[in-house]
Write a protein that holds these residues in place. Structure first.
Motif, PDB file in Angstrom:
ATOM      1  N   GLU A 213       0.809  -1.213   0.000  1.00 41.42           N
ATOM      2  CA  GLU A 213       0.000   0.000   0.000  1.00 41.42           C
ATOM      3  C   GLU A 213       0.844   1.267   0.000  1.00 41.42           C
ATOM      4  O   GLU A 213       0.314   2.362  -0.050  1.00 41.42           O
ATOM      5  N   PRO A 328     -12.475   3.214   1.742  1.00 45.45           N
ATOM      6  CA  PRO A 328     -11.417   2.371   1.166  1.00 45.45           C
ATOM      7  C   PRO A 328     -10.039   2.674   1.736  1.00 45.45           C
ATOM      8  O   PRO A 328      -9.140   1.847   1.635  1.00 45.45           O
ATOM      9  N   MET A 329      -9.863   3.836   2.318  1.00 46.10           N
ATOM     10  CA  MET A 329      -8.569   4.195   2.873  1.00 46.10           C
ATOM     11  C   MET A 329      -8.484   3.877   4.365  1.00 46.10           C
ATOM     12  O   MET A 329      -7.505   4.213   5.023  1.00 46.10           O
ATOM     13  N   ARG A 330      -9.498   3.269   4.909  1.00 47.55           N
ATOM     14  CA  ARG A 330      -9.575   2.886   6.325  1.00 47.55           C
ATOM     15  C   ARG A 330      -9.396   4.089   7.251  1.00 47.55           C
ATOM     16  O   ARG A 330      -8.742   4.006   8.292  1.00 47.55           O
ATOM     17  N   LEU A 331      -9.967   5.208   6.862  1.00 52.86           N
ATOM     18  CA  LEU A 331      -9.950   6.375   7.727  1.00 52.86           C
ATOM     19  C   LEU A 331     -11.184   6.334   8.607  1.00 52.86           C
ATOM     20  O   LEU A 331     -11.956   5.389   8.564  1.00 52.86           O
ATOM     21  N   PHE A 352      -5.094  11.638   9.346  1.00 51.16           N
ATOM     22  CA  PHE A 352      -4.746  11.243   7.981  1.00 51.16           C
ATOM     23  C   PHE A 352      -5.724  11.770   6.938  1.00 51.16           C
ATOM     24  O   PHE A 352      -5.996  11.104   5.941  1.00 51.16           O
ATOM     25  N   ARG A 355      -5.062  11.512   3.203  1.00 49.28           N
ATOM     26  CA  ARG A 355      -5.089  10.203   2.555  1.00 49.28           C
ATOM     27  C   ARG A 355      -6.413   9.989   1.825  1.00 49.28           C
ATOM     28  O   ARG A 355      -6.520   9.130   0.966  1.00 49.28           O
TER      29      ARG A 355
ATOM     30  N   ARG B 313      -7.788  -0.099  16.023  1.00 50.11           N
ATOM     31  CA  ARG B 313      -8.357   0.125  14.709  1.00 50.11           C
ATOM     32  C   ARG B 313      -7.329  -0.288  13.677  1.00 50.11           C
ATOM     33  O   ARG B 313      -6.136  -0.232  13.950  1.00 50.11           O
ATOM     34  N   LYS B 315      -4.782   0.095  10.633  1.00 52.58           N
ATOM     35  CA  LYS B 315      -4.015   1.274  10.203  1.00 52.58           C
ATOM     36  C   LYS B 315      -4.609   1.803   8.913  1.00 52.58           C
ATOM     37  O   LYS B 315      -5.052   1.034   8.071  1.00 52.58           O
ATOM     38  N   PRO B 316      -4.579   3.115   8.745  1.00 58.87           N
ATOM     39  CA  PRO B 316      -5.058   3.639   7.463  1.00 58.87           C
ATOM     40  C   PRO B 316      -4.227   3.105   6.312  1.00 58.87           C
ATOM     41  O   PRO B 316      -3.108   2.633   6.496  1.00 58.87           O
ATOM     42  N   PHE B 317      -4.757   3.196   5.129  1.00 61.16           N
ATOM     43  CA  PHE B 317      -4.158   2.702   3.904  1.00 61.16           C
ATOM     44  C   PHE B 317      -2.765   3.276   3.740  1.00 61.16           C
ATOM     45  O   PHE B 317      -2.594   4.483   3.664  1.00 61.16           O
ATOM     46  N   ALA B 319      -0.353   3.469   5.811  1.00 58.46           N
ATOM     47  CA  ALA B 319       0.314   4.061   6.972  1.00 58.46           C
ATOM     48  C   ALA B 319       1.448   3.157   7.415  1.00 58.46           C
ATOM     49  O   ALA B 319       1.337   1.937   7.379  1.00 58.46           O
ATOM     50  N   ARG B 321       3.232   3.485  10.577  1.00 60.27           N
ATOM     51  CA  ARG B 321       3.375   3.175  12.004  1.00 60.27           C
ATOM     52  C   ARG B 321       2.226   2.326  12.539  1.00 60.27           C
ATOM     53  O   ARG B 321       1.204   2.264  11.985  1.00 60.27           O
TER      54      ARG B 321
END
Lengths: 398, 321
Positions: A213, A328-331, A352, A355, B313, B315-317, B319, B321
Motif C-alpha cells: 500500500e 477504502p482508505m480505512r480512515l 490522515f 489520505r 483500529r 491502520k489507514p491505507f 500508513a 506506524r
C-alpha cells in the motif's frame, strides 16, 4: 460485516462500439481557463483549427472539430455556427508526422494538439518506475473502458507507444483491469483488479499492482486519456472528439457539443431543479448552464433527477460507523467530519485526512445524511493550504 | 457580451459531489427499532395488563416533551419527527416494572433525557446509553419502587433472579426454557419478554440496523462465564448458562441497549471486546455483586470503556506506524 452489502460494480459487460453523437448546428467550445486570442467574431474556421490556448504548458489548447464561423465569444465559451467552408476559409490543418518531432519537443507538441499533460505525468516528484494503465471504468454508470479494451486496441496501443516519447523511460508498463487475460501491445503484464468502486483510483490500483500500500513513484494513466492520446498519435491531428457515457451508452462526440443537445439525443429529459453532472455520480461536478459544451477530458454525463436522492441535512454524527466500514482508505470519516465541522483542522491532519481519495462513499452511506465527504474535502483544502505556507494547521480549540 | 441563457432551459441544481445517497435516514433506523420492540410491547401488555401500556405511553410522551422543551429553550431545531426521543422513552419503559407509579416514570424519564442525552448534546452525542442512566438513578433513589417483587403485586409471576439470589438454585429449577422465553417470569415489563425480544433482535439484524458482533459477544460471554461456574466445582450452586442468558435484561440489552450507536464502538474488534466485557461484568455482578441482575451497571461500565476500545483500529491505507 458491513450494515449493507451493496457494492458498486464497475463492469457492465457492454462492449458495443461507440454510438455517434448528435449533429450540432452550433458548438459551444468550453474555454475553462483558456483564452481565445487567435479567433474573433466572424472568423472562419476549418476542422482542427486552434480556437483557444491555455497559458499553462501542461494543459492542452482546444481546437474546433468542424468547419464553421465564430458567432460569439463569451467569458466561458466560443460559440461556433457549423457551416461548410467557403473559398475564403483558411487552409486545411495538416496532420503532424511525429517521426520528425524530437522527443524534447514532444510534450509541447502534444499540448498544442490539445492534450492535457497533467493526466499523464507522475504523481511524485521522482521519475516513475512504471506506468499503470487504469483499464477500469472510473465510476458506476460510466462504461467506456470495456468497450475501449474490446474495440479500440490499436488506438490504445498507439497511445502506449507514444508514452516513451515524452515521459521518462520506465521499467515496465502494466495494464490493470478486471480480466487478467486482456493484453495490450506495449504492456508487459496485466494485473486483475476487482472491478468494484473505487478501485479505479490510482492509489488502490498501485496497491494491487505492487502488492503493497505504500506510495511508490508510479505513473497512472486512465484509459480515457490514453484513448485520446492514441487518437492523436494515430491521426497526427488535434483532439476534436471524445468518448462519453450518457445513461449507460457510450458516444463518440465532437468536443463542444452542447450538453442539452447531447442529452436530448440520448433520450434524457431534464426537468426543473435536476442536477446535470459531468462525470460520474461520485466524483463528477454539477454544471449550472445546460448549454455548456463537452470538453475532451469529460468522461460522462449523469443526470440526477430532483428528489431522487435524499437531501443533505445538518444532523449530528450518530457514530453508527457506516462510513468507517465503507472507507477504502480505512480512515474514520465520522471523526473527520466532526472535526471539520468545528474547524478543528489540526486534528483532521492527525487523522490522515490527506489520505482521503474523495470517493464519496462516506456521504453515500451516512444515515444522518451529513455532508461527510464535503466536510473532509474542506479539511483537506485547509491542511494543504497551511502546509504549503509552512504554517501550523490551525485549531480553534487551542 | 454574455449570451443569454434560453428561458426555456431548466434551472439546474448545483451542489458538490457525491450526488447519490443510499436513502437511509435516522427516522428509518428509529422506526426499525420501534418495530422490533413491538412484539415485546404486545407481550408486556399480555403479561402485565394495561399497566404496562400506561408506563410505555407515559415514558414515551415524557421523553418527547422533555426533549422538545429543552431543544426549544436552547433554540435548536426540534427533531422529534425522527422518533429518536420516542425510542429512548420506550427503551426506558422496558426497564421499569409494570407497577411503577406515574411520578417514578416521569422523573426517571426526564432524568434520562436530561442527564443521559441532552446535557451531552442530544442525538449522537451521548457517551452512555440514556435508558441506563435513568434506570441507575431511580434504582438507587427509589429502590423499593423499582423492585418488581415489591411493586408488581397483582401477578402470579415469579422473579427468577431474586429467587436465585435469596433462595438458591433449587428454587428456580421449575423454570423451563419455554417459561423464560414466553415471558413467564417477573421482571422489568419489557425486558422479561425474552422470546419476543429475540424476534425483534433478529429483525434488527435482518434489516442491517445493527451488526452481529455486540449481541453475539455479549450473550456469548454471559453463557461462557455462566458455564465456567456451572460446570466447575460446586457447579450445583449455580444456575445454568441458558438460565442466565434468558433472565433479566441480558437479551434486551444485547440487541437494544448495547447496540446504541453513540455509546458503542464502531470497529468490529472493539465491538467484540465491548460485548465480552459487558457480558463478563454481568456475570460478576450476578455472582459476586449485590444486585440480582447486573446488566444495566455492567453495560454502563462497558460504555465508559468505549473511547479506550476505539484505539484498536486497522491502520489507514499505506500508513507506516
Amino acid at each position: 460485516m458491513p450494515m449493507s452489502t451493496n457494492i458498486f460494480s464497475l463492469i457492465t459487460g457492454d462492449t458495443k462500439p461507440f454510438l455517434s453523437g448528435p449533429i450540432a448546428e452550433e458548438l459551444h467550445v468550453y474555454l475553462n481557463g483558456r483564452s481565445a486570442k487567435s479567433v474573433k467574431k466572424k472568423t472562419e474556421l476549418v476542422p482542427g483549427m486552434l480556437v483557444a490556448e491555455h497559458a499553462d504548458p501542461k494543459k492542452g489548447d482546444v481546437h474546433t472539430p468542424v468547419a464553421g464561423v465564430v458567432t460569439d465569444i463569451t467569458e466561458h465559451a466560443v460559440i461556433i455556427k457549423v457551416q461548410p467552408s467557403t473559398e475564403t476559409a483558411p487552409e486545411a490543418v495538416q496532420p503532424i508526422d511525429f517521426s520528425t518531432v524530437p522527443d524534447s519537443e514532444m510534450a509541447e507538441t502534444l499540448k498544442k494538439l490539445g492534450l492535457d499533460l497533467p493526466l499523464l505525468v507522475p504523481v511524485t516528484g521522482k521519475d516513475p518506475i512504471m506506468h499503470v494503465i487504469a483499464g477500469l471504468n472510473p465510476e458506476p454508470g460510466l462504461c467506456y473502458a470495456e468497450a475501449m479494451l474490446a474495440n479500440c486496441k490499436e488506438t490504445l496501443e498507439a497511445g502506449i507507444a507514444m508514452l516513451s516519447r515524452f515521459l521518462p523511460p520506465v521499467r515496465e508498463i502494466v495494464l490493470a483491469t478486471h480480466d487478467a487475460s486482456i493484453t495490450l501491445k506495449g504492456c508487459n503484464r496485466t494485473v486483475a483488479v476487482p472491478p468494484v468502486y473505487p478501485n479505479e483510483h490510482r492509489r488502490i490500483l498501485m496497491s494491487y499492482v505492487t502488492g503493497s500500500e505504500k506510495l511508490k513513484a508510479i505513473n497512472t494513466i486512465d484509459i480515457h486519456a490514453l484513448y485520446i492520446l492514441g487518437r492523436v498519435a494515430q491521426t497526427g491531428l488535434p483532439v476534436t472528439e471524445t468518448v462519453i457515457t450518457v445513461m449507460g451508452k457510450n458516444y463518440l462526440v465532437p468536443i463542444g457539443t452542447p450538453i442539452d443537445l447531447m442529452l436530448a439525443h440520448a433520450g434524457v429529459t431534464v426537468h426543473e431543479d435536476d442536477r446535470v453532472i459531468v462525470g460520474g455520480p461520485f466524483r463528477g461536478y454539477a454544471i449550472k448552464n445546460i448549454t455548456q459544451g463537452i470538453a475532451a477530458s469529460d468522461t460522462g454525463i449523469t443526470v440526477v433527477p430532483n428528489g431522487a436522492t435524499a437531501p443533505i441535512s445538518d444532523n449530528a454524527c450518530l457514530h453508527c460507523g457506516e462510513c468507517v466500514r465503507h472507507c477504502p482508505m480505512r480512515l474514520r470519516p465520522n471523526l473527520l467530519s466532526r472535526y471539520s465541522e468545528f474547524d478543528n483542522y489540526a486534528q483532521c491532519k492527525t487523522e490522515f485526512v490527506r489520505r482521503c481519495i474523495e470517493c464519496g462513499l462516506c456521504t453515500y452511506w451516512c444515515p444522518a445524511r451529513r455532508p461527510v465527504a464535503q466536510l473532509i474535502k474542506l479539511a483537506k483544502q485547509h491542511s494543504i493550504l497551511h502546509i504549503s505556507q509552512n504554517e501550523p494547521v490551525p485549531n480553534e480549540f487551542e | 457580451m454574455a449570451k443569454e441563457i434560453l428561458t426555456t432551459a431548466p434551472t439546474l441544481t448545483v451542489s458538490d459531489a457525491p450526488f447519490w445517497h443510499c436513502g437511509r435516514s435516522v427516522q428509518g433506523i428509529m422506526r426499525d427499532y420501534l418495530i422490533a420492540l413491538l412484539p415485546a410491547a404486545v407481550m408486556a401488555v399480555v403479561m402485565y395488563g394495561f399497566d404496562a401500556l400506561r408506563v410505555i405511553a407515559l415514558s414515551g410522551a415524557t421523553a418527547m416533551i422533555v426533549e422538545g422543551l429543552t431543544l426549544h429553550y436552547l433554540k435548536r431545531d426540534l427533531q422529534l419527527d425522527n422518533y429518536s426521543a420516542l425510542l429512548q422513552g420506550v427503551l426506558f419503559a422496558f426497564l421499569l416494572p409494570a407497577g411503577a407509579p406515574w411520578w417514578l416514570v416521569v422523573a426517571g424519564c426526564a432524568l434520562m433525557m436530561l442527564l443521559g442525552r441532552l446535557v451531552f448534546g442530544g442525538l449522537g452525542a451521548n457517551p452512555v446509553c440514556p435508558p441506563l442512566v435513568g434506570w441507575a438513578i431511580i434504582t438507587i433513589a427509589w429502590k423499593l419502587f423499582m423492585d418488581p417483587d415489591a411493586s408488581v403485586l397483582n401477578t402470579q409471576l415469579v422473579n427468577p433472579l431474586t429467587q436465585l439470589r435469596y433462595f438458591g438454585v433449587d428454587k428456580v429449577a421449575h423454570f423451563t426454557t419455554f417459561d423464560l422465553l414466553s415471558g413467564n417470569q417477573l421482571g422489568a415489563l419489557g425486558a422479561s419478554q425474552v422470546g419476543a425480544l429475540l424476534l425483534g433482535g433478529i429483525y434488527l439484524l435482518a434489516r442491517r440496523v445493527i451488526s452481529w458482533h455486540i449481541p453475539v459477544a455479549f450473550i456469548g460471554t454471559v453463557a461462557i462465564i455462566a458455564s465456567i461456574f456451572y460446570f466447575g466445582e460446586n457447579g450445583e450452586q449455580y444456575a445454568s448458562p441458558v438460565f442466565h442468558v434468558l433472565t433479566g435484561s441480558v437479551v434486551f440489552a444485547a440487541f437494544f441497549l448495547a447496540t446504541d450507536y453513540s455509546s458503542s464502538p464502531v470497529g468490529s474488534v472493539p465491538m467484540l471486546i465491548f460485548g465480552a466485557f459487558a457480558g463478563f461484568m454481568v456475570m460478576m455482578i450476578r455472582i459476586y455483586g449485590i444486585y440480582p441482575d447486573g446488566v444495566p451497571f455492567a453495560l454502563l461500565l462497558a460504555n465508559l470503556a468505549v473511547p479506550l476500545l476505539e484505539i484498536i483500529r486497522p491502520k489507514p491505507f499505506g500508513a507506516v506506524r
